[in-house]
Design a protein around this motif. Structure first.
Motif, short mmCIF file in Angstrom:
data_model
loop_
_atom_site.label_atom_id
_atom_site.label_comp_id
_atom_site.label_asym_id
_atom_site.label_seq_id
_atom_site.Cartn_x
_atom_site.Cartn_y
_atom_site.Cartn_z
N PHE A 141 5.99 -63.84 10.20
CA PHE A 141 5.43 -64.70 11.10
C PHE A 141 4.26 -65.30 10.68
CE2 PHE A 141 8.44 -61.95 13.54
CZ PHE A 141 8.94 -62.53 14.16
N ASP A 142 3.89 -66.39 11.44
CA ASP A 142 2.93 -67.36 11.05
C ASP A 142 1.54 -66.51 10.92
OD1 ASP A 142 1.79 -70.33 10.75
OD2 ASP A 142 0.77 -69.37 11.98
N GLN A 143 1.36 -66.12 11.95
CA GLN A 143 -0.08 -65.39 12.03
C GLN A 143 -0.01 -64.42 10.81
OE1 GLN A 143 -1.88 -65.18 15.72
NE2 GLN A 143 -3.36 -63.41 15.05
N ILE A 144 0.81 -63.73 10.56
CA ILE A 144 0.75 -62.58 9.50
C ILE A 144 0.51 -63.37 8.19
CG2 ILE A 144 2.08 -60.98 8.06
CD1 ILE A 144 3.54 -60.32 11.07
N ALA A 145 1.23 -64.28 8.05
CA ALA A 145 1.20 -65.05 6.66
C ALA A 145 -0.48 -65.65 6.53
CB ALA A 145 1.84 -66.28 6.49
N GLN A 146 -0.89 -66.26 7.81
CA GLN A 146 -2.21 -66.80 8.00
C GLN A 146 -3.20 -65.59 7.44
OE1 GLN A 146 -4.01 -68.80 11.31
NE2 GLN A 146 -2.01 -69.89 11.70
N GLY A 147 -2.88 -64.44 7.87
CA GLY A 147 -3.79 -63.22 7.48
C GLY A 147 -4.07 -63.02 5.81
N MET A 148 -2.54 -62.59 5.42
CA MET A 148 -2.19 -62.35 4.14
C MET A 148 -2.70 -63.43 3.08
SD MET A 148 1.11 -60.00 4.63
CE MET A 148 1.11 -59.62 2.64
N GLY A 149 -2.61 -64.88 3.55
CA GLY A 149 -2.99 -65.64 2.57
C GLY A 149 -4.41 -66.26 2.56
N GLY A 150 -5.15 -65.60 3.35
CA GLY A 150 -6.65 -65.70 3.19
C GLY A 150 -7.19 -66.71 4.14
N MET A 151 -6.28 -67.60 4.95
CA MET A 151 -6.74 -68.37 5.87
C MET A 151 -7.74 -67.83 6.82
SD MET A 151 -5.05 -71.34 7.72
CE MET A 151 -5.95 -72.71 8.80
N MET A 152 -7.37 -66.56 7.48
CA MET A 152 -8.09 -66.06 8.53
C MET A 152 -9.59 -65.42 8.24
SD MET A 152 -5.20 -64.29 10.96
CE MET A 152 -6.17 -63.61 12.04
N SER A 153 -9.63 -65.38 6.95
CA SER A 153 -11.05 -65.06 6.36
C SER A 153 -12.04 -65.89 6.12
CB SER A 153 -10.88 -64.08 4.98
OG SER A 153 -10.61 -65.21 3.91
N VAL A 154 -11.58 -67.16 5.94
CA VAL A 154 -12.39 -68.50 5.99
C VAL A 154 -12.75 -69.23 7.29
CG1 VAL A 154 -11.91 -68.51 3.38
CG2 VAL A 154 -10.59 -69.84 4.95
N THR A 155 -11.81 -68.82 8.14
CA THR A 155 -11.92 -69.28 9.49
C THR A 155 -12.60 -68.91 10.50
OG1 THR A 155 -9.58 -70.37 9.01
CG2 THR A 155 -10.26 -70.44 11.35
N GLY A 156 -13.53 -69.55 11.33
CA GLY A 156 -14.24 -68.92 12.37
C GLY A 156 -15.77 -69.11 11.94
N LEU A 157 -16.40 -68.56 12.74
CA LEU A 157 -17.99 -68.47 12.76
C LEU A 157 -18.34 -67.39 11.87
CD1 LEU A 157 -19.11 -69.56 16.46
CD2 LEU A 157 -19.10 -71.05 14.19
N PRO A 158 -19.44 -67.68 10.92
CA PRO A 158 -19.69 -66.29 10.10
C PRO A 158 -20.12 -65.04 10.77
CG PRO A 158 -20.95 -68.27 9.43
CD PRO A 158 -20.27 -68.67 10.70
N GLY A 159 -19.50 -64.19 10.45
CA GLY A 159 -19.82 -62.90 10.95
C GLY A 159 -18.97 -62.41 12.26
N GLN A 160 -18.18 -63.47 12.84
CA GLN A 160 -17.62 -63.01 13.91
C GLN A 160 -16.20 -62.46 13.82
OE1 GLN A 160 -16.47 -67.34 15.19
NE2 GLN A 160 -14.81 -66.53 16.09
#
Length: 397
Positions: A141-160
């Motif tokens: 599913f999309d969100q699983i791929a977002q996590g495994m593909g690195g996108m979620m690690s660079v998205t969002g405010l630092p440290g959150q």
């Protein structure tokens, strides 16, 4: 509302769409909008427990994903249903599917079998993780791929902590990559006369969309961190507060910086030794942000957007979705396309974001109800009314 004329760009192509959810339908929608005969093959209503994964039939998602297609219901658990599909395959150009690899093989939709039925057929397979390898049978599913593909690690405010994107990036990208691969295969077929197997996955598409962020690691060995609303390595480039809200700034090059300082009414900052290079501005980003936002807090967003435009500094508003379609440039581009649906009336859907000068995309027909074109398609295949009634009675359609 007058009925739009279908595009003629791909009118000679027949595409069998055996997909659901988002990635596969996105791929097939591109061909449908450019005039291909896309037959959406789906289970008869009530047979598939997951048939509503994209929401109700007359809901916004289904209406946006499946316009310009014809619908044929087939029960592929019956021999008659499989036989009808094989007859369609014999004359098709593309088959797009997003089954798990083992399901595809069980249904006889593996490439080797399809190639025997139709050597010119191009099979487009869109999966979660690929057609081979240790994760080939995992549901994706999309969100699983977002996590495994690195996108979620660079998205969002630092440290959150990790943050998902607000859109289905992996799904949509996989659909686009699938369509690109199919178009390449179609062009190659004009030379070889042979079809081939086009494969992509949500995981690969997400990694591909990471682009410079993953290249940063692959080339230099650096793991990119979260940067929030700031650009990863340039400043002032990102979201800045004004007196009544926020705007986006895109001050990257030295010329932009000098012009921006003039627009702020602080031309002396352009030559300030603390900020007179990209590297110095990046190192001083926290203090520079405070300085810029102190100045920008004296005027509304509209004032600063006008000042930036006059100074040729890249900048833009941050819209809610309703405001997007009120923007005069968006209205000029015409990406919100009207269509009339017999049950829900006049609606708008998202048009193709690419223009062709002679054979543009067109949204000519709304998303059909399941099986709307059973009689039409089966008649084209040579079935008479009695045969079609028999298929319905045995649960094949």
């Amino acid at each position: 509302m007058p009925r739009p004329t279908p595009s003629t760009a791909l009118e000679r192509l027949r595409v069998l769409d055996l997909t659901r959810v988002r990635a596969g339908p996105t791929c097939a929608r591109i061909f449908a909008d450019f005039g291909a005969d896309v037959i959406k093959i789906e289970s008869p209503p009530g047979l598939d427990p997951n048939e509503n994964m994209s929401g109700p039939r007359h809901g916004y998602d289904m209406q946006n994903l499946h316009r310009n297609k014809r619908s044929l219901t087939l029960n592929l658990k019956t021999e008659s249903g499989k036989a009808i599909l094989r007859r369609l395959i014999a004359d098709a150009d593309l088959l797009v599917e997003n089954f798990r690899p083992d399901v595809k093989e069980r249904l006889g939709l593996d490439f080797e079998t399809l190639h025997q039925l139709n050597p010119r057929l191009i099979l487009v397979s869109i999966s979660g993780f690929g057609q081979s390898g240790p994760y080939r049978l995992r549901a994706g599913f999309d969100q699983i791929a977002q996590g495994m593909g690195g996108m979620m690690s660079v998205t969002g405010l630092p440290g959150q902590g990790p943050v998902r994107a607000g859109i289905a990036v992996a799904d949509s990208a996989a659909g686009l990559y699938g369509a690109i691969g199919a178009l390449v295969a179609l062009q190659e077929r004009t030379v070889s006369g042979k079809g081939q197997w086009v494969q992509t996955s949500l995981l690969e598409a997400q990694i591909g969309m990471m682009d410079f962020q993953v290249a940063r690691y692959l080339v230099e060995g650096k793991v990119p961190p979260q940067a929030g609303n700031d650009h990863p390595y340039a400043t002032p480039m990102g979201v800045y507060a004004t007196r009544d809200g926020h705007i986006n700034l895109g001050v990257g090059a030295e010329g932009h910086w000098r012009s921006f300082c003039g627009a702020l009414g602080r031309p002396e900052l352009a030559t300030d030794p603390r900020y007179d290079s990209v590297e110095k501005r990046f190192a001083a980003r926290p203090e520079l942000r405070v300085l810029i936002e102190e100045i920008m807090s004296t005027q509304d967003s509209a004032y600063w957007l006008d000042a930036c435009e006059k100074a040729s500094v890249p900048a833009g508003p941050i819209y809610t979705v309703d405001a997007v379609f009120d923007d005069p440039q968006v209205q000029h581009l015409g990406i919100a396309q009207p269509i009339s649906h017999p049950a829900i009336g006049d609606i708008r859907v998202v048009g193709q974001p690419v223009s062709l000068s002679r054979t543009p995309a067109s949204i000519a027909t709304p998303t059909p109800d399941a099986g709307d074109h059973n009689l039409e398609i089966l008649t084209e295949l040579g079935f008479d009314e009695a045969a079609i009634a028999g298929l319905k009675a045995e649960g094949a359609i």
